[in-house]
Design an enzyme around this catalytic site. Structure first.
Site, short mmCIF file in Angstrom:
data_model
loop_
_atom_site.label_atom_id
_atom_site.label_comp_id
_atom_site.label_asym_id
_atom_site.label_seq_id
_atom_site.Cartn_x
_atom_site.Cartn_y
_atom_site.Cartn_z
N HIS A 18 0.78 -1.13 0.06
CA HIS A 18 0.18 -0.04 0.07
C HIS A 18 0.94 1.14 0.16
O HIS A 18 0.51 2.33 -0.83
CB HIS A 18 -0.98 0.06 1.25
N LYS A 42 -16.45 -6.86 6.20
CA LYS A 42 -15.23 -7.72 6.71
C LYS A 42 -14.84 -7.28 8.15
O LYS A 42 -15.49 -6.49 8.78
CB LYS A 42 -13.81 -7.10 6.31
N ARG A 91 -2.38 -6.26 -7.99
CA ARG A 91 -1.29 -7.35 -7.76
C ARG A 91 -1.28 -8.44 -8.71
O ARG A 91 -0.14 -8.96 -9.08
CB ARG A 91 -1.69 -7.88 -6.36
N SER A 129 -2.83 -7.66 3.28
CA SER A 129 -3.13 -7.61 4.73
C SER A 129 -3.43 -8.95 5.34
O SER A 129 -3.01 -9.20 6.41
CB SER A 129 -4.41 -6.49 4.92
P1 ADP Z 1 -10.00 -3.64 -0.03
O1 ADP Z 1 -10.46 -4.47 1.15
O2 ADP Z 1 -10.66 -2.60 -0.61
O3 ADP Z 1 -9.53 -4.75 -1.07
P2 ADP Z 1 -7.19 -3.35 0.84
O4 ADP Z 1 -6.89 -2.65 2.16
O5 ADP Z 1 -7.10 -4.81 0.95
O6 ADP Z 1 -8.84 -2.77 0.53
O7 ADP Z 1 -6.35 -2.85 -0.49
C1 ADP Z 1 -6.50 -1.33 -0.83
C2 ADP Z 1 -5.98 -1.29 -2.30
O8 ADP Z 1 -4.81 -1.55 -2.21
C3 ADP Z 1 -6.65 -2.18 -3.16
O9 ADP Z 1 -6.90 -1.55 -4.34
C4 ADP Z 1 -5.70 -3.34 -3.69
O10 ADP Z 1 -5.89 -3.89 -4.62
C5 ADP Z 1 -4.23 -2.60 -3.16
N1 ADP Z 1 -3.31 -3.28 -2.59
C6 ADP Z 1 -3.23 -4.41 -1.47
N2 ADP Z 1 -2.18 -4.79 -1.38
C7 ADP Z 1 -1.43 -4.47 -2.55
C8 ADP Z 1 0.07 -4.72 -2.90
N3 ADP Z 1 0.64 -5.47 -2.27
N4 ADP Z 1 0.45 -4.04 -4.07
C9 ADP Z 1 -0.24 -3.17 -4.60
N5 ADP Z 1 -1.45 -2.99 -4.37
C10 ADP Z 1 -2.04 -3.42 -3.19
#
Ligand code: ADP
Length: 165
Positions: A18, A42, A91, A129
């Site tokens: 992130h 969630k 990803r 995450s």
């Molecule tokens: P959500 O619950 O909306 O998926 P996340 O917190 O999991 O939220 O992720 C927020 C954003 O960051 C999403 O667009 C996700 O694809 C992106 N993201 C999560 N992990 C990574 C990573 N390792 N590299 C790039 N983008 C990521």
């Protein structure tokens, strides 16, 4: 006209994946607002306040980035902040189908904003995450994948579990 992007997510917790997206976006957009979702379907490991605090602390060096919590419809938040872009990280191809659908719906709801996809940095593609939480809950070392503040918070969150063994 200044370009303003909203980067929405759960950030439970914020990872180096992130942070990398935000760092790169901060060079492209005039202003980036990291929008931490308060109410999601969630069950989160960290409260909204904790998730906001971790994001604020780990992103404090980026002067054109701010972190806000949001509740309800993303489209309303985008309009409220006068953003013209919604930023999402990609990803893997498996992320694409859902993200494409989400982008289409958001475009319909807020025609003045466009979704911008940013590919993950190669070596961050396997960071999520949920996997970080799982590794930490099993006592694994996550220091390569998250900021030290988050690593310590995860250790504290899950330490009672290990002591119970
Ligand atoms: P959500 O619950 O909306 O998926 P996340 O917190 O999991 O939220 O992720 C927020 C954003 O960051 C999403 O667009 C996700 O694809 C992106 N993201 C999560 N992990 C990574 C990573 N390792 N590299 C790039 N983008 C990521």
């Amino acid at each position: 006209m200044s370009n303003r992007a909203i980067y929405p997510g759960t950030f439970d917790p914020i990872t180096n994946g992130h942070i990398d997206i935000v760092a790169r976006a901060s060079k492209i957009f005039d202003h980036v607002i990291v929008a931490v979702a308060a109410s999601t379907s969630k069950n989160t490991a960290f409260s909204t306040d904790e998730r906001v605090q971790f994001a604020r602390e780990t992103l404090s060096q980026y002067t054109n980035v701010e972190v806000q919590r949001f509740e309800g419809l993303l489209a309303n938040f985008v309009r409220q902040w006068g953003a013209n872009a919604v930023l999402r990280g990609l990803r893997a191809v498996s992320d694409f189908e859902y993200e494409f659908q989400l982008a289409g719906m958001n475009k319909h709801l807020v025609p003045e904003a466009d979704t911008i996809f940013m590919p993950t940095r190669e070596n961050y593609s396997y960071i999520s995450s949920s996997l970080i939480r799982e590794i930490a809950s099993l006592g694994g070392d996550v220091s390569e994948f998250v900021h030290p503040i988050v690593r310590d918070a995860l250790a504290e969150r899950f330490s009672s579990r290990h002591q119970k063994k």
